[in-house]
Each structure stands twice: as structure tokens, then as C-alpha cells.
Write an enzyme that holds these catalytic residues in place. Structure first.
Site, short mmCIF file in Angstrom:
data_model
loop_
_atom_site.label_atom_id
_atom_site.label_comp_id
_atom_site.label_asym_id
_atom_site.label_seq_id
_atom_site.Cartn_x
_atom_site.Cartn_y
_atom_site.Cartn_z
N CYS A 79 5.95 36.63 -9.28
CA CYS A 79 5.21 36.31 -8.05
C CYS A 79 5.89 35.21 -7.25
O CYS A 79 6.92 35.46 -6.63
CB CYS A 79 3.76 35.99 -8.41
N HIS A 168 1.69 39.65 -12.28
CA HIS A 168 1.64 38.61 -13.32
C HIS A 168 1.50 39.21 -14.71
O HIS A 168 0.38 39.28 -15.23
CB HIS A 168 0.44 37.69 -13.07
N GLU A 170 1.96 37.88 -17.43
CA GLU A 170 1.45 36.87 -18.38
C GLU A 170 -0.07 36.85 -18.42
O GLU A 170 -0.66 36.20 -19.27
CB GLU A 170 2.01 35.47 -18.04
N1 GLN Z 1 1.29 33.58 -2.36
C1 GLN Z 1 2.09 32.78 -3.23
C2 GLN Z 1 3.35 32.28 -2.54
O1 GLN Z 1 3.63 32.64 -1.44
C3 GLN Z 1 2.46 33.53 -4.49
C4 GLN Z 1 1.22 33.84 -5.28
C5 GLN Z 1 1.39 33.82 -6.76
O2 GLN Z 1 2.40 33.38 -7.29
N2 GLN Z 1 0.37 34.27 -7.43
O3 GLN Z 1 4.08 31.54 -3.11
#
Ligand code: GLN
Length: 191
Positions: A79, A168, A170
Site C-alpha cells: 500500500c 494488505h 498482513e
Molecule cells: N492512502 C495512503 C497513502 O497515500 C495509503 C493507504 C495505506 O497504506 N493503507 O499513502
């Protein structure tokens, strides 16, 4: 094998818990001197990429982490970690910029930003995927390989020693993506 987890911000503890379940040694990287300990691969967790990018700079970790990745150390970004590794970021800036992907931040909009699905991941079959204010990969270039798509959008990819997921792994019981990363390390020439 020892894995380092970047622990400046975000969901680093959850990755540590997965590594415990896989019986893999791990430690957290919070400051420059933590990089002196030997490790075989690095996990960059989800969180807020702008905050993590700023903290990477302030703690003088950006350059050493970038250098290690460019010299072939295996890295797994989830992410926000994916955003940090991307060379091009729509709706943000590039930070480590080591991977040939163009990503769109907060790509699903506010309402659809967080959702759960089960989809095919190349070589792993159907796996659970939890998305939280997730980015997706708009485009890949170079030798980047697409590993998973959800509704036509790229959500997992690999380029050599770099693995990224927009979701994610995890946060689910299924350990297969982490295992995939550990296998990548075992097969890399650094060991
Ligand atoms: N929206 C977040 C960002 O731009 C990422 C979200 C996340 O890691 N769950 O960094």
C-alpha cells in the site's frame, strides 16, 4: 534469514506478527543506525506515504534504503510502501522511486477506498485482499511483471528484487504473499 521492517509509521507491527507466524527473525528499522545490522530483505508497510516519505528524509534513511534496493536487496512494499517505491506517483510525489511503476494514490475514491475481495494472484491461486484507501498501479514498464488485478486494475507486481501489493496481506490469515517474498529472498543471489 532476517527481515527488517521499516517502522517509521503505519502497519509495521502487523508485518512483524506475520513473520512471527512464519518463524522468521525480524527487527524494526527506526533510525539510520538500525541499517547497520545485517538483514536479507526489507518490508515497507502501509500507512501514509507522504508522512513516511517525510520521515525517511528526516531520519536520513531515504538514501541508504534506496541504495540497498538498487544494489539488489529484496524489498516488499504494501500500500503506502508501494507508493514509496514507485517511480511515478499520480496525486503525490515519488520518494524512493526505485520501481518502474506509475501509481495513483487514493485511487478508489473516498467511498470505495476500503474493501475486501478474493482474487487470483499469479502462482498463489485465489487469495484474500484487503484494501484501505488504496492506490493501484496505472502502468508498469521495464521488466515489471503484473501479479494480480482487481476489476482490471493492477494491484500487485514484481520487478526483480522488488515486490509490491496495493492491498494488505498482513491483515489476513493467509500467509502466502509473505511466503512468496521469503521465497524471492531465498532465490536471490544475495544469500
Ligand atoms: N492512502 C495512503 C497513502 O497515500 C495509503 C493507504 C495505506 O497504506 N493503507 O499513502
Amino acid at each position: 534469514m532476517t527481515i527488517a521492517v521499516l517502522a517509521l509509521q503505519g502497519a509495521f507491527a502487523e508485518h512483524g506478527q506475520v513473520l512471527d507466524r512464519l518463524c522468521v527473525d525480524h527487527f524494526e528499522i527506526r533510525q539510520k543506525k538500525d541499517m547497520e545490522k545485517p538483514f536479507d530483505g526489507l518490508i515497507i508497510p502501509g500507512g501514509e506515504s507522504t508522512v513516511m516519505g517525510k520521515l525517511l528524509l528526516e531520519s536520513e534513511l531515504l538514501k541508504p534504503v534506496q541504495d540497498k534496493i538498487l544494489s539488489g536487496m529484496p524489498v516488499f512494499g504494501t500500500c503506502a510502501g508501494l507508493i514509496l517505491l514507485a517511480k511515478e506517483v499520480e496525486g503525490g510525489q515519488s520518494h524512493l522511486g526505485t520501481m518502474d511503476i506509475r501509481v495513483k494514490r487514493n485511487a478508489y475514491g473516498r467511498q470505495l477506498g476500503s474493501f475486501y475481495t478474493e482474487q487470483e494472484f499469479k502462482g498463489l491461486g485465489t487469495i484474500p485482499m484487503t484494501f484501505i484507501r488504496a492506490p493501484y498501479i496505472v502502468d508498469v514498464s521495464g521488466s515489471t511483471q503484473i501479479l494480480a488485478k482487481v476489476d482490471g486494475k493492477i494491484v500487485a507486481a514484481r520487478e526483480g528484487n522488488q515486490l509490491v501489493t496495493a492491498f494488505h496481506p498482513e491483515l489476513n490469515e493467509n500467509l502466502s504473499v509473505h511466503q512468496y517474498f521469503l521465497d524471492m529472498i531465498s532465490h536471490s543471489s544475495t544469500l
